[in-house]
Design an enzyme around this catalytic site. Structure first.
Site, mmCIF file in Angstrom:
data_model
loop_
_atom_site.group_PDB
_atom_site.id
_atom_site.type_symbol
_atom_site.label_atom_id
_atom_site.label_comp_id
_atom_site.label_asym_id
_atom_site.label_seq_id
_atom_site.Cartn_x
_atom_site.Cartn_y
_atom_site.Cartn_z
ATOM 1 N N GLU A 282 -16.240 29.085 -15.548
ATOM 2 C CA GLU A 282 -15.866 29.678 -14.267
ATOM 3 C C GLU A 282 -17.099 30.147 -13.495
ATOM 4 O OE1 GLU A 282 -12.971 33.136 -13.949
ATOM 5 O OE2 GLU A 282 -11.635 31.402 -13.932
ATOM 6 N N GLU A 285 -18.621 27.137 -12.027
ATOM 7 C CA GLU A 285 -17.824 26.710 -10.880
ATOM 8 C C GLU A 285 -18.058 27.628 -9.682
ATOM 9 O OE1 GLU A 285 -13.096 25.830 -9.767
ATOM 10 O OE2 GLU A 285 -13.627 26.797 -11.669
ATOM 11 N N CYS A 301 -6.181 32.180 -14.879
ATOM 12 C CA CYS A 301 -5.852 32.396 -16.291
ATOM 13 C C CYS A 301 -4.409 32.816 -16.522
ATOM 14 C CB CYS A 301 -6.773 33.459 -16.880
ATOM 15 S SG CYS A 301 -8.506 32.944 -16.950
ATOM 16 N N SER A 321 -9.378 28.349 -9.254
ATOM 17 C CA SER A 321 -10.313 27.780 -10.226
ATOM 18 C C SER A 321 -9.611 26.682 -11.005
ATOM 19 C CB SER A 321 -10.805 28.871 -11.184
ATOM 20 O OG SER A 321 -11.463 28.310 -12.294
ATOM 21 N N LYS A 360 3.373 32.036 -20.968
ATOM 22 C CA LYS A 360 2.543 31.137 -21.760
ATOM 23 C C LYS A 360 3.381 30.063 -22.445
ATOM 24 C CE LYS A 360 -1.680 32.714 -21.195
ATOM 25 N NZ LYS A 360 -2.754 31.881 -20.630
ATOM 26 N N GLU A 363 3.515 27.545 -19.863
ATOM 27 C CA GLU A 363 2.211 26.904 -19.724
ATOM 28 C C GLU A 363 1.995 25.854 -20.810
ATOM 29 O OE1 GLU A 363 -2.426 28.048 -20.509
ATOM 30 O OE2 GLU A 363 -1.233 29.542 -19.455
ATOM 31 N N GLU A 368 0.196 18.802 -17.885
ATOM 32 C CA GLU A 368 -1.265 18.777 -17.784
ATOM 33 C C GLU A 368 -1.939 19.257 -19.064
ATOM 34 O OE1 GLU A 368 0.516 20.086 -13.789
ATOM 35 O OE2 GLU A 368 0.718 20.640 -15.898
ATOM 36 N N CYS A 516 -2.670 41.487 -18.544
ATOM 37 C CA CYS A 516 -2.025 41.032 -19.779
ATOM 38 C C CYS A 516 -1.530 42.190 -20.641
ATOM 39 C CB CYS A 516 -2.986 40.173 -20.591
ATOM 40 S SG CYS A 516 -3.558 38.696 -19.719
#
Length: 595
Positions: A282, A285, A301, A321, A360, A363, A368, A516
């Site tokens: 990151e 980037e 994230c 990102s 999650k 996710e 992907e 989180c």
């Protein structure tokens, strides 16, 4: 401006409180705890359950103490025989329209309706007959909706609208057939639900629960053909102890690692290692985009946040990102780098992630986040798609598994994470609290921009448990404008400013309040705290900051295990292989039927 003082009596005791105080708040100041069900201190007042009723002199009806404000000379009676019986009648009626499965219910022993029934002395069901019947909604990867257990308290509706800004839930129908559901009575998977799980956290019963993955994990551990690997997110170690009676904010990483080994996992890795990888990628980037754009760079994230972005702000997707989350980075490296290092067929690796985040689970099932792995038995050049992460457990699920296995968590010695994906810096630990991703990124970016060691490691100005923060941080010649938001109603404020053209360099968004540490899969609050409680979130956050401060290794890019992965496998940050395994893409995501 000082508020006017109001004088009243409660159960014969004179009380003086500020104007605008509710009866319930005034009672709590006297040490009187009035039962409640729909009330939540961080949500708007609804007064729908009527469990908190009190008697007010001169009124011909009972009044809800959670929503009624006091007035001068008010005389309140909270605990007469009639009041107690009226409250008990209300709870009995709720129970008579409720399933009789307490012993096998997800919330058994931690259900507010069950606790009310016990405290009020309800020992029988008096009204047998027809009760509400609704199908179980299992469509979502993350959230199960069981409307038969709903008591229509409205907490889920309010948290989804007021804290998350999603407005996915509302009440439909009337009377006996009233039900909480997405628009047009759609299934959760067909709605704008971002699968954050905050509805689960605030629900007093089990009308919303996470979709459980423990059964599949038990089967994998028992399968001698599989090499079962587990990784744990930073915020787990700050909250898991609550499930075993430890005070909030007690770091418990060592005991957690030992417990995971005793459960039978073959390797125990640290998601913090993935956080370090994320920071390295990151930061690389960010430096590129600082020169070439587009800005701001928005962190990626939090899967609930990404789902929200795809559904509500698709025009801002190019600003996100491209880094995968730390969980998915570790999973990708386990099934490639680790498998190669250990000589294990990656298809024989079962990757488990313990996360504070219900989203999650969603996710892990995103297309992907699958790998194309060679399948020579199918022919030369043939591949099969396998998930990077096979199963996601919430903190609550892991607590249950440890108890189910008969492990005495409090007596466990401290264990250590396994190499090579178990070494992590303190920057990885603070990922679990809001502002942590930003702070860790700034640690890395400050040295990469200036070319010299950072003059500080703690950027306290970006720590934002309160929900929203905007500030400037000096890095070399750059005056970096940053924004930090947790809870998506707060995120909307920043995103709307970006759409209006206000300049930011980098923005961190976490879907859940506090980040989180306040995830939808974290333990239900211990006694004395409530879901969304700022004090509870601060204590959990303090555990992560204490872990960070106590580490010698505090910079992600100085992690020798990270350096080894780049040197022996990935090449360099931003390399083609790093992009293939550690980066992803996003696209507008609309509920089926809405385009």
């Amino acid at each position: 401006m000082r508020k006017k003082k109001i004088n009243l009596t409660i159960d014969g005791v004179p009380v003086t409180v500020p104007e605008g105080t509710t009866i319930m708040e005034a009672c709590e100041g006297l040490g009187i705890s009035i039962p409640r069900l729909c009330y939540h201190p961080d949500l708007s007042l609804m007064g729908s359950c009527r469990v908190c009723i009190v008697e007010v002199k001169g009124m011909g009806f009972y009044m809800t103490s959670c929503s009624q404000k006091v007035w001068e000379g008010m005389e309140v009676q909270t605990n007469s025989p009639d009041i107690r019986q009226a409250r008990r009648d209300i709870v009995e009626l709720l129970l008579d329209n409720h399933p009789k499965d307490c012993q096998i219910c997800e919330r058994d022993g931690n259900c507010e309706l069950q606790n009310l029934a016990y405290s009020m002395g309800v020992r029988a069901r008096h009204f047998e007959g027809k009760r509400k019947r609704f199908p179980l909604d299992l469509s979502s990867h993350s959230v199960v909706r069981d409307s038969e257990k709903c008591v229509l308290c409205g907490r889920c509706v309010r948290v989804c609208a007021e804290i998350q800004g999603v407005h996915n839930l509302s009440q439909h129908g009337r009377g006996f057939y009233t039900v909480v559901a997405p628009a047009h009575m759609a299934d959760m998977d067909e709605s704008v639900c971002i699968q954050c799980g905050q509805c689960i956290a605030v629900c007093p019963t089990a009308a919303f629960v996470e979709k459980r993955s423990a059964g599949g994990v038990w089967e994998a551990i028992a399968n001698p053909e599989l090499h079962v690997v587990v990784q744990t997110a930073p915020s787990i170690r700050a909250a898991i102890g609550e499930g075993f009676g430890l005070p909030p904010g007690t770091p418990s990483a060592g005991k957690m690692v030992t417990a995971l080994r005793r459960l039978g996992f073959d390797a125990v890795f640290d998601t913090d290692f993935g956080a370090d990888m994320t920071i390295v990628e990151e930061a690389h980037e960010f430096l590129t985009r600082l020169k070439e754009g587009p800005l701001p760079m928005i962190t990626s994230c939090s899967p609930g946040w990404i789902s929200f972005l795809e559904k509500f702000y698709p025009e801002l997707i190019p600003l996100a990102s491209t880094c995968r989350s730390p969980m998915t980075m570790v999973s990708a490296l386990v099934k490639t780098y680790y498998a190669q290092k250990k000589g294990i067929d990656p298809r024989k690796i079962y990757m488990v992630a313990v996360m504070p985040c219900v989203a999650k689970k969603f996710e892990a099932r995103r297309p992907e986040h699958y790998l194309d792995l060679p399948a020579p038995e199918l022919g030369q050049g043939q591949t099969v798609k396998v998930p990077m992460t096979d199963a996601v457990l919430t903190t609550r699920e892991l607590i249950w598994m440890i108890k189910c296995y008969g492990i005495d968590f409090l007596k466990l010695p401290d264990g250590e994470f396994d190499a090579p994906l178990g070494l992590a810096s303190g920057a990885g630990d603070i990922f679990g609290t809001t502002g942590g991703v930003m702070e860790a990124t700034l640690r890395a970016a400050s040295e990469l921009v200036t070319g010299r060691p950072a003059d500080r490691l703690e950027f306290t100005e970006v720590r934002a448990v309160e929900g929203l923060r905007e500030t400037h941080v000096a890095i070399g010649e750059h005056n970096i404008r940053v924004g930090v938001a947790n809870g998506l109603t707060n995120a909307k404020i920043l995103l709307d400013k970006v759409k209006a053209g206000e300049p930011f360099h980098v923005i961190e968004v976490m879907a859940c309040p506090g980040g989180c540490i306040g995830g939808g899969g974290q333990p239900y609050p211990p006694e004395g705290y409530h879901v969304l409680d700022p004090e509870l979130l601060r204590k959990r956050a303090s555990a992560l900051y204490a872990i960070d401060a106590g580490k010698t290794l505090r910079k992600s890019y100085e992690n020798p295990a990270v350096e080894e992965v780049y040197e022996n496998f990935l090449g360099s940050p931003g390399s083609p292989k790093a992009h293939q395994l550690l980066h992803t893409h996003y696209a507008p995501r609309f509920p089926r039927g809405i385009r």
